[in-house]
Design a protein around this motif. Structure first.
Motif, PDB file in Angstrom:
ATOM      1  N   ASN A  58       7.683 -11.199   2.875  1.00  0.00           N
ATOM      2  CA  ASN A  58       9.109 -10.970   3.084  1.00  0.00           C
ATOM      3  C   ASN A  58       9.486  -9.603   2.510  1.00  0.00           C
ATOM      4  OD1 ASN A  58       9.322 -11.354   0.273  1.00  0.00           O
ATOM      5  ND2 ASN A  58       9.926 -13.496   0.505  1.00  0.00           N
ATOM      6  N   GLU A  59      10.725  -9.253   2.676  1.00  0.00           N
ATOM      7  CA  GLU A  59      11.220  -7.956   2.209  1.00  0.00           C
ATOM      8  C   GLU A  59      11.080  -7.812   0.693  1.00  0.00           C
ATOM      9  OE1 GLU A  59      12.465  -4.237   3.132  1.00  0.00           O
ATOM     10  OE2 GLU A  59      12.398  -5.824   4.635  1.00  0.00           O
ATOM     11  N   GLU A  60      11.292  -8.900  -0.024  1.00  0.00           N
ATOM     12  CA  GLU A  60      11.169  -8.864  -1.489  1.00  0.00           C
ATOM     13  C   GLU A  60       9.771  -8.445  -1.922  1.00  0.00           C
ATOM     14  OE1 GLU A  60      12.514 -12.034  -4.075  1.00  0.00           O
ATOM     15  OE2 GLU A  60      13.850 -12.678  -2.455  1.00  0.00           O
ATOM     16  N   PHE A  61       8.753  -8.944  -1.201  1.00  0.00           N
ATOM     17  CA  PHE A  61       7.385  -8.560  -1.544  1.00  0.00           C
ATOM     18  C   PHE A  61       7.217  -7.050  -1.469  1.00  0.00           C
ATOM     19  CE2 PHE A  61       3.314  -7.092   0.136  1.00  0.00           C
ATOM     20  CZ  PHE A  61       2.509  -7.339  -0.964  1.00  0.00           C
ATOM     21  N   PHE A  62       7.662  -6.431  -0.380  1.00  0.00           N
ATOM     22  CA  PHE A  62       7.461  -5.001  -0.194  1.00  0.00           C
ATOM     23  C   PHE A  62       8.264  -4.166  -1.189  1.00  0.00           C
ATOM     24  CE2 PHE A  62       5.956  -6.687   3.821  1.00  0.00           C
ATOM     25  CZ  PHE A  62       4.734  -6.038   3.912  1.00  0.00           C
ATOM     26  N   LYS A  63       9.429  -4.659  -1.577  1.00  0.00           N
ATOM     27  CA  LYS A  63      10.198  -3.957  -2.608  1.00  0.00           C
ATOM     28  C   LYS A  63       9.483  -4.047  -3.947  1.00  0.00           C
ATOM     29  CE  LYS A  63      14.715  -4.585  -0.516  1.00  0.00           C
ATOM     30  NZ  LYS A  63      15.974  -5.337  -0.587  1.00  0.00           N
ATOM     31  N   TRP A  64       8.999  -5.249  -4.279  1.00  0.00           N
ATOM     32  CA  TRP A  64       8.312  -5.455  -5.550  1.00  0.00           C
ATOM     33  C   TRP A  64       6.970  -4.716  -5.588  1.00  0.00           C
ATOM     34  CZ3 TRP A  64       3.650  -8.087  -6.479  1.00  0.00           C
ATOM     35  CH2 TRP A  64       3.361  -8.320  -7.828  1.00  0.00           C
ATOM     36  N   PHE A  65       6.192  -4.820  -4.514  1.00  0.00           N
ATOM     37  CA  PHE A  65       4.885  -4.169  -4.455  1.00  0.00           C
ATOM     38  C   PHE A  65       5.044  -2.659  -4.329  1.00  0.00           C
ATOM     39  CE2 PHE A  65       0.871  -3.048  -2.228  1.00  0.00           C
ATOM     40  CZ  PHE A  65      -0.023  -3.567  -3.136  1.00  0.00           C
ATOM     41  N   GLU A  66       6.145  -2.242  -3.776  1.00  0.00           N
ATOM     42  CA  GLU A  66       6.549  -0.858  -3.521  1.00  0.00           C
ATOM     43  C   GLU A  66       5.938  -0.345  -2.220  1.00  0.00           C
ATOM     44  OE1 GLU A  66       5.629   1.445  -7.006  1.00  0.00           O
ATOM     45  OE2 GLU A  66       7.114   0.370  -8.212  1.00  0.00           O
ATOM     46  N   TYR A  67       6.800   0.207  -1.398  1.00  0.00           N
ATOM     47  CA  TYR A  67       6.386   0.706  -0.087  1.00  0.00           C
ATOM     48  C   TYR A  67       5.333   1.807  -0.203  1.00  0.00           C
ATOM     49  CZ  TYR A  67      10.083  -1.997   2.065  1.00  0.00           C
ATOM     50  OH  TYR A  67      10.868  -3.029   2.497  1.00  0.00           O
ATOM     51  N   ARG A  68       5.437   2.634  -1.197  1.00  0.00           N
ATOM     52  CA  ARG A  68       4.457   3.718  -1.391  1.00  0.00           C
ATOM     53  C   ARG A  68       3.059   3.137  -1.630  1.00  0.00           C
ATOM     54  NH1 ARG A  68       6.585   7.237  -5.777  1.00  0.00           N
ATOM     55  NH2 ARG A  68       8.379   6.847  -4.535  1.00  0.00           N
ATOM     56  N   ARG A  69       3.012   2.077  -2.416  1.00  0.00           N
ATOM     57  CA  ARG A  69       1.729   1.421  -2.687  1.00  0.00           C
ATOM     58  C   ARG A  69       1.198   0.763  -1.401  1.00  0.00           C
ATOM     59  NH1 ARG A  69       3.146  -1.116  -7.037  1.00  0.00           N
ATOM     60  NH2 ARG A  69       2.279   0.401  -8.465  1.00  0.00           N
ATOM     61  N   TRP A  70       2.094   0.136  -0.619  1.00  0.00           N
ATOM     62  CA  TRP A  70       1.681  -0.483   0.645  1.00  0.00           C
ATOM     63  C   TRP A  70       1.153   0.587   1.611  1.00  0.00           C
ATOM     64  CZ3 TRP A  70       0.089  -4.948   2.081  1.00  0.00           C
ATOM     65  CH2 TRP A  70      -0.010  -5.263   3.425  1.00  0.00           C
ATOM     66  N   MET A 121       2.698  -3.717  10.966  1.00  0.00           N
ATOM     67  CA  MET A 121       2.580  -5.020  10.313  1.00  0.00           C
ATOM     68  C   MET A 121       3.822  -5.394   9.515  1.00  0.00           C
ATOM     69  SD  MET A 121      -0.342  -6.406   7.702  1.00  0.00           S
ATOM     70  CE  MET A 121      -1.650  -6.005   8.831  1.00  0.00           C
ATOM     71  N   ASP A 122       4.350  -4.479   8.710  1.00  0.00           N
ATOM     72  CA  ASP A 122       5.498  -4.828   7.879  1.00  0.00           C
ATOM     73  C   ASP A 122       6.776  -5.042   8.678  1.00  0.00           C
ATOM     74  OD1 ASP A 122       4.594  -2.125   7.961  1.00  0.00           O
ATOM     75  OD2 ASP A 122       5.990  -1.518   6.419  1.00  0.00           O
ATOM     76  N   PHE A 123       6.808  -4.624   9.952  1.00  0.00           N
ATOM     77  CA  PHE A 123       7.993  -4.842  10.784  1.00  0.00           C
ATOM     78  C   PHE A 123       8.081  -6.278  11.294  1.00  0.00           C
ATOM     79  CE2 PHE A 123       7.360  -0.207  11.249  1.00  0.00           C
ATOM     80  CZ  PHE A 123       8.556   0.195  10.670  1.00  0.00           C
ATOM     81  N   VAL A 124       7.001  -7.027  11.171  1.00  0.00           N
ATOM     82  CA  VAL A 124       7.015  -8.423  11.602  1.00  0.00           C
ATOM     83  C   VAL A 124       8.023  -9.228  10.779  1.00  0.00           C
ATOM     84  CG1 VAL A 124       5.603 -10.533  11.803  1.00  0.00           C
ATOM     85  CG2 VAL A 124       4.668  -8.321  12.511  1.00  0.00           C
ATOM     86  N   ILE A 125       8.343  -8.757   9.573  1.00  0.00           N
ATOM     87  CA  ILE A 125       9.319  -9.447   8.720  1.00  0.00           C
ATOM     88  C   ILE A 125      10.620  -9.683   9.478  1.00  0.00           C
ATOM     89  CG2 ILE A 125      10.828  -9.175   6.708  1.00  0.00           C
ATOM     90  CD1 ILE A 125       8.533  -7.737   5.332  1.00  0.00           C
ATOM     91  N   GLU A 126      11.059  -8.678  10.225  1.00  0.00           N
ATOM     92  CA  GLU A 126      12.321  -8.783  10.951  1.00  0.00           C
ATOM     93  C   GLU A 126      12.255  -9.815  12.071  1.00  0.00           C
ATOM     94  OE1 GLU A 126      13.206  -4.806  12.239  1.00  0.00           O
ATOM     95  OE2 GLU A 126      13.002  -4.016  10.216  1.00  0.00           O
ATOM     96  N   LEU A 127      11.086 -10.012  12.648  1.00  0.00           N
ATOM     97  CA  LEU A 127      10.926 -10.922  13.783  1.00  0.00           C
ATOM     98  C   LEU A 127      10.528 -12.332  13.382  1.00  0.00           C
ATOM     99  CD1 LEU A 127       8.989  -8.421  16.037  1.00  0.00           C
ATOM    100  CD2 LEU A 127      11.425  -8.968  16.140  1.00  0.00           C
TER     101      LEU A 127
END
Length: 178
Positions: A58-70, A121-127
């Motif tokens: 979910n979006e929280e994961f990417f914020k916590w993991f950080e987009y730069r790290r992803w 891949m990370d855009f699947v969150i929206e769908l």
């Protein structure tokens, strides 16, 4: 998200020590990482990386993991594909915990489509809410698996597990897999 360290699972074969060190290093910044070199599990691929992340997709994961790290994760996977050429040499599986569990299987032969799939891949969150709210889906879904479809250039829900049964999407209808 938790401030304590959760454990991510990294399984692989046919991966260089340098590649594993980079992947391990990226995830070790946020997780305790258990790693295990397996025997060849899919004879169609020279290399396989399976990464199980103990958090929801979910979006929280990417914020916590950080987009730069992803982005670093995507870059190492792209580099791994580049080093192996455009055959079926590399398969990436990324699994997220949650209800339902969300998994991605990336086994595209062409390098440019492989790279494109990683970027999307990370855009699947929206769908995801729309994919899981279909009226023709089985009830009590525990696990869904996405595959990248080169023809449509999209991640598509391909397999799901519900009521302890495996279902495959064929012609827009979920069929029990035997």
């Amino acid at each position: 998200m938790s401030d304590g360290f959760l454990t991510a699972d990294l399984r692989y074969y046919g991966i260089s020590p340098w590649e594993i060190e980079v992947i391990y290093g990226i995830f070790n910044e946020r997780f305790r990482v258990t790693q295990f070199e397996t025997q060849e599990m899919d004879p169609n691929f020279v290399s396989l990386v399976t990464l199980s992340i103990p958090l929801e997709f979910n979006e929280e994961f990417f914020k916590w993991f950080e987009y730069r790290r992803w982005d670093k994760v995507k870059q190492i996977f792209k580099e791994m594909k580049r080093r192996r050429g455009s055959s079926n040499a590399l398969k990436i599986e990324i699994n997220f915990s949650g209800s339902p569990q969300i998994g991605f299987v990336l086994d595209v032969e062409d390098r440019s489509w492989f790279d494109n799939a990683l970027e999307k891949m990370d855009f699947v969150i929206e769908l995801l809410p729309f994919h899981l709210d279909s009226s023709n889906m089985p009830q009590e879904i525990s696990n869904v698996i996405y595959n990248f479809d080169v023809e449509t250039r999209k991640w598509k829900l391909n397999t799901l597990f519900a009521n302890k049964k495996k279902f495959i999407l064929k012609n827009d209808v979920w069929k029990i897999s035997i």
